[in-house]
Write an enzyme that holds these catalytic residues in place. Structure first.
Site, PDB file in Angstrom:
ATOM      1  N   ASP A 199       0.859  -1.186   0.000  1.00  0.00           N
ATOM      2  CA  ASP A 199       0.000   0.000   0.000  1.00  0.00           C
ATOM      3  C   ASP A 199       0.898   1.240   0.000  1.00  0.00           C
ATOM      4  O   ASP A 199       1.619   1.515   0.969  1.00  0.00           O
ATOM      5  CB  ASP A 199      -0.893  -0.020   1.251  1.00  0.00           C
ATOM      6  CG  ASP A 199      -1.907   1.108   1.225  1.00  0.00           C
ATOM      7  OD1 ASP A 199      -3.106   0.825   1.189  1.00  0.00           O
ATOM      8  OD2 ASP A 199      -1.481   2.291   1.222  1.00  0.00           O
ATOM      9  N   ASP A 202       0.452   3.853   2.843  1.00  0.00           N
ATOM     10  CA  ASP A 202       0.949   3.342   4.124  1.00  0.00           C
ATOM     11  C   ASP A 202       2.465   3.321   4.167  1.00  0.00           C
ATOM     12  O   ASP A 202       3.082   3.610   5.191  1.00  0.00           O
ATOM     13  CB  ASP A 202       0.414   1.922   4.379  1.00  0.00           C
ATOM     14  CG  ASP A 202      -1.035   1.941   4.831  1.00  0.00           C
ATOM     15  OD1 ASP A 202      -1.513   3.011   5.264  1.00  0.00           O
ATOM     16  OD2 ASP A 202      -1.688   0.880   4.745  1.00  0.00           O
TER      17      ASP A 202
HETATM   18  C1  PRP Z   1      -4.243   3.928  -3.526  1.00  0.00           C
HETATM   19  C2  PRP Z   1      -3.337   4.575  -4.555  1.00  0.00           C
HETATM   20  C3  PRP Z   1      -4.308   4.959  -5.642  1.00  0.00           C
HETATM   21  C4  PRP Z   1      -5.322   3.858  -5.580  1.00  0.00           C
HETATM   22  C5  PRP Z   1      -5.076   2.922  -6.732  1.00  0.00           C
HETATM   23  O1  PRP Z   1      -4.895   4.905  -2.793  1.00  0.00           O
HETATM   24  O2  PRP Z   1      -2.607   5.661  -4.066  1.00  0.00           O
HETATM   25  O3  PRP Z   1      -4.914   6.215  -5.430  1.00  0.00           O
HETATM   26  O4  PRP Z   1      -5.137   3.182  -4.338  1.00  0.00           O
HETATM   27  O5  PRP Z   1      -6.032   1.937  -6.782  1.00  0.00           O
HETATM   28  P1  PRP Z   1      -7.093   1.834  -7.968  1.00  0.00           P
HETATM   29  O6  PRP Z   1      -6.323   1.985  -9.235  1.00  0.00           O
HETATM   30  O7  PRP Z   1      -7.653   0.448  -7.795  1.00  0.00           O
HETATM   31  O8  PRP Z   1      -8.129   2.893  -7.785  1.00  0.00           O
HETATM   32  P2  PRP Z   1      -5.840   4.566  -1.540  1.00  0.00           P
HETATM   33  O9  PRP Z   1      -7.256   4.451  -1.958  1.00  0.00           O
HETATM   34  O10 PRP Z   1      -5.262   3.392  -0.781  1.00  0.00           O
HETATM   35  O11 PRP Z   1      -5.781   5.883  -0.692  1.00  0.00           O
HETATM   36  P3  PRP Z   1      -4.551   6.631  -0.001  1.00  0.00           P
HETATM   37  O12 PRP Z   1      -3.685   7.183  -1.118  1.00  0.00           O
HETATM   38  O13 PRP Z   1      -5.237   7.704   0.743  1.00  0.00           O
HETATM   39  O14 PRP Z   1      -3.802   5.672   0.868  1.00  0.00           O
HETATM   40  N1  URA Z   2      -3.163   0.852  -3.970  1.00  0.00           N
HETATM   41  C1  URA Z   2      -1.950   0.619  -3.408  1.00  0.00           C
HETATM   42  O1  URA Z   2      -1.450   1.454  -2.645  1.00  0.00           O
HETATM   43  N2  URA Z   2      -1.309  -0.518  -3.713  1.00  0.00           N
HETATM   44  C2  URA Z   2      -1.817  -1.436  -4.552  1.00  0.00           C
HETATM   45  O2  URA Z   2      -1.173  -2.475  -4.806  1.00  0.00           O
HETATM   46  C3  URA Z   2      -3.087  -1.176  -5.123  1.00  0.00           C
HETATM   47  C4  URA Z   2      -3.728  -0.028  -4.819  1.00  0.00           C
END
Ligand code: PRP
Ligand code: URA
Length: 208
Positions: A199, A202
């Protein structure tokens, strides 16, 4: 699929370090910053130049400078901010927009919670940044929102893309060029990229 993989050795080396489970938050954050500069260099490769008359200590010359309005980086919160910082060190006077989106962990649908971009976004090249293009739901929604807000010319930059995401994104926004450091194998059942780096939010902010 329309995607440019930035295969520069420094990008590939840094990406490998970022993927490693044992890479700590401090190193991960530093690496995102460095890799963002290298990706920023590549995505701005075709910016237009115009001649400007300047004086060197020895004579007058016509020298190239960037033409047109300053470009706008658009960060998809929150992980996009990791890439944004590095890009801004490369182009400190660029404008910045933010689109706040999070993925619903069950449905993987992107939910918007914030939107703020320069009022004249339609006159600027918008470079949208987010480290991960997984299902592409977030990227598709962000670009859709930017188009509604008037954006006309856009590029999308990520670290890792999944084939599923590239296909969905190219279908939804065939006019937006994609740049990535790597195209990974596939998504798992929870929409995470494999082999991936985990992630991104994170890992940048140490929230897990
Ligand atoms: C993660 C990443 C993208 C998204 C990608 O964000 O930074 O924005 O997931 O996934 P997708 O292509 O399936 O939409 P997240 O929703 O975890 O939020 P964050 O950046 O606030 O941690
Ligand atoms: N968002 C993330 O941060 N990691 C993944 O692998 C997919 C979505």
């Amino acid at each position: 699929m329309k995607i440019t993989i930035v295969d520069h050795p420094l990008v590939q080396h840094k990406l490998t370090l970022m993927r490693r489970r044992e890479t700590p938050t401090s190193a991960f954050r530093q690496l995102v910053n460095e890799i963002a500069m290298l990706l920023g260099y590549e995505v701005t490769r075709d910016l237009e130049l115009k001649p400007k008359q300047i004086e060197t200590p020895l004579e007058v010359m016509e020298a190239p400078v960037l033409a047109g309005k300053k470009l706008c980086f658009v960060s998809i919160l929150r992980a996009g901010n990791g890439l944004l910082d590095g890009m801004l060190s490369l182009m400190p006077s660029a404008r910045v927009g933010h689109v706040g989106l999070y993925r619903d962990p069950k449905t993987l649908v992107a939910i918007e919670y914030y939107y703020k971009v320069p009022h004249d976004i339609g006159d600027r090249l918008a470079i949208v940044v987010d480290p991960m293009l997984a299902t592409a739901n977030s990227a598709i929604a962000a670009v859709e929102r930017l188009k509604q807000g008037g954006a006309k010319r856009m590029k999308f930059v990520c670290l890792l893309a999944a084939p599923e995401g590239v296909e969905a994104f190219s279908k939804a926004h065939p006019d937006v060029e994609l740049f990535a450091a790597a195209l990974d194998r596939e998504l798992n059942d929870h929409g995470y990229i494999l082999p991936g780096l985990g992630d991104a939010g994170d890992r940048i902010y140490g929230t897990r």
